[in-house]
Scaffold this active site. Sequence first.
Site, mmCIF file in Angstrom:
data_model
loop_
_atom_site.group_PDB
_atom_site.id
_atom_site.type_symbol
_atom_site.label_atom_id
_atom_site.label_comp_id
_atom_site.label_asym_id
_atom_site.label_seq_id
_atom_site.Cartn_x
_atom_site.Cartn_y
_atom_site.Cartn_z
ATOM 1 N N SER A 122 -6.500 -8.819 -3.784
ATOM 2 C CA SER A 122 -5.633 -9.487 -2.804
ATOM 3 C C SER A 122 -6.149 -10.872 -2.411
ATOM 4 O O SER A 122 -5.633 -11.484 -1.469
ATOM 5 C CB SER A 122 -5.446 -8.592 -1.571
ATOM 6 O OG SER A 122 -6.647 -7.968 -1.221
ATOM 7 N N HIS A 124 0.811 -1.235 0.000
ATOM 8 C CA HIS A 124 0.000 0.000 0.000
ATOM 9 C C HIS A 124 0.833 1.268 0.000
ATOM 10 O O HIS A 124 0.320 2.347 -0.259
ATOM 11 C CB HIS A 124 -0.920 0.000 1.235
ATOM 12 C CG HIS A 124 -1.593 -1.311 1.448
ATOM 13 N ND1 HIS A 124 -1.087 -2.281 2.292
ATOM 14 C CD2 HIS A 124 -2.695 -1.828 0.893
ATOM 15 C CE1 HIS A 124 -1.870 -3.345 2.255
ATOM 16 N NE2 HIS A 124 -2.854 -3.102 1.420
ATOM 17 N N GLU A 150 -2.932 3.205 2.122
ATOM 18 C CA GLU A 150 -2.427 3.830 0.887
ATOM 19 C C GLU A 150 -2.574 5.351 0.966
ATOM 20 O O GLU A 150 -1.674 6.100 0.566
ATOM 21 C CB GLU A 150 -3.175 3.290 -0.341
ATOM 22 C CG GLU A 150 -2.596 3.892 -1.625
ATOM 23 C CD GLU A 150 -3.360 3.513 -2.883
ATOM 24 O OE1 GLU A 150 -3.931 2.416 -2.954
ATOM 25 O OE2 GLU A 150 -3.376 4.356 -3.807
#
Length: 316
Positions: free
Chosen positions: A273, A79, A131
């Site tokens: 993910s 991230h 992020e």
Amino acid sequence: MSQKQLSIYLAAPRGFCAGVDRAIKIVEMALEKWGAPVFVRHEIVHNKFVVDSLREKGAVFVEELEECPDDRPVIFSAHGVPKSVPAEANRRNMQFVDATCPLVSKVHIEAERHHANGLQMVMIGHAGHPETVGTMGQLPTGEVLLVETPDDVATLQPRDENALAFITQTTLSVDDTIEIITALKARFPTIVGPHKEDICYATTNRQEAVKAVAPRVDAMLVIGAPNSSNSRRLVEVARNAGCTYSQLVQRATDIDWRALEGINALGITAGASAPDVLINEVVDAFKDRFDATLEIVETAQENVEFKVPRILREAV
Ligand code: SF4
């Protein structure tokens, strides 16, 4: 008694993206190179199954650098991290590997370039997401203003309304982001930005595939973690595209079978993910209970691959 028929539509692309693939490889290669334990700051990618399997191999997951010893390698998650994190690792002489996705790093570079040109940044993203924290942390405090909704645009108080640029988190809803960009451009006509937004190819492609599947199904399951931004967006995109029963499941044990009793067609996708093993587990669970047919709905093909950092390609 014969089983009920069910048409399963599997969205493609779905699951792992190139940034997630690279981040997981980085941890595995670091373990091979330096042995266990290797520390990882934050979940390397937002998926419990992935994190648990790396933990079994010797990775130790922590939230902050201060929880890591000086003498063991540490990896920064896909991230991205604020600039202060590698700076602190350097100060402590630590061995570190940055697994930030190159598409997130690209946004960091954009922010720095605009800052160097004297522009204040507006970031479209979710408050508190790693992020967003990492990208905002590329510039000094106050240089990046965060907006999460079109309404936030109205209350922005920039230093100079004519010296602004915008960037976005890479895993947002494409449609919601267009609304926010439209509001920004209406209030600040000179704002500078990327050609479209900074949403990555993987997020865009997974959302497009879900939009193609949603109108054909009675229910949509998105395999992904509750803290995975791109997975949660897929649930919303499916609902907005007409599939009112759209749910996030981490794996087969999360499926609410009672809620799905009356359905004839089911859509399945997975966030960037979520590993294939969990997608297959969910598909197999439906095959066990239904007379299921499987159709793949492909809206794009992906062949993106990112190299791991040089230090891991070199011999010990
Ligand atoms: S979702 Fe996009 S930005 Fe995030 S790791 Fe994957 S490719 Fe990179």
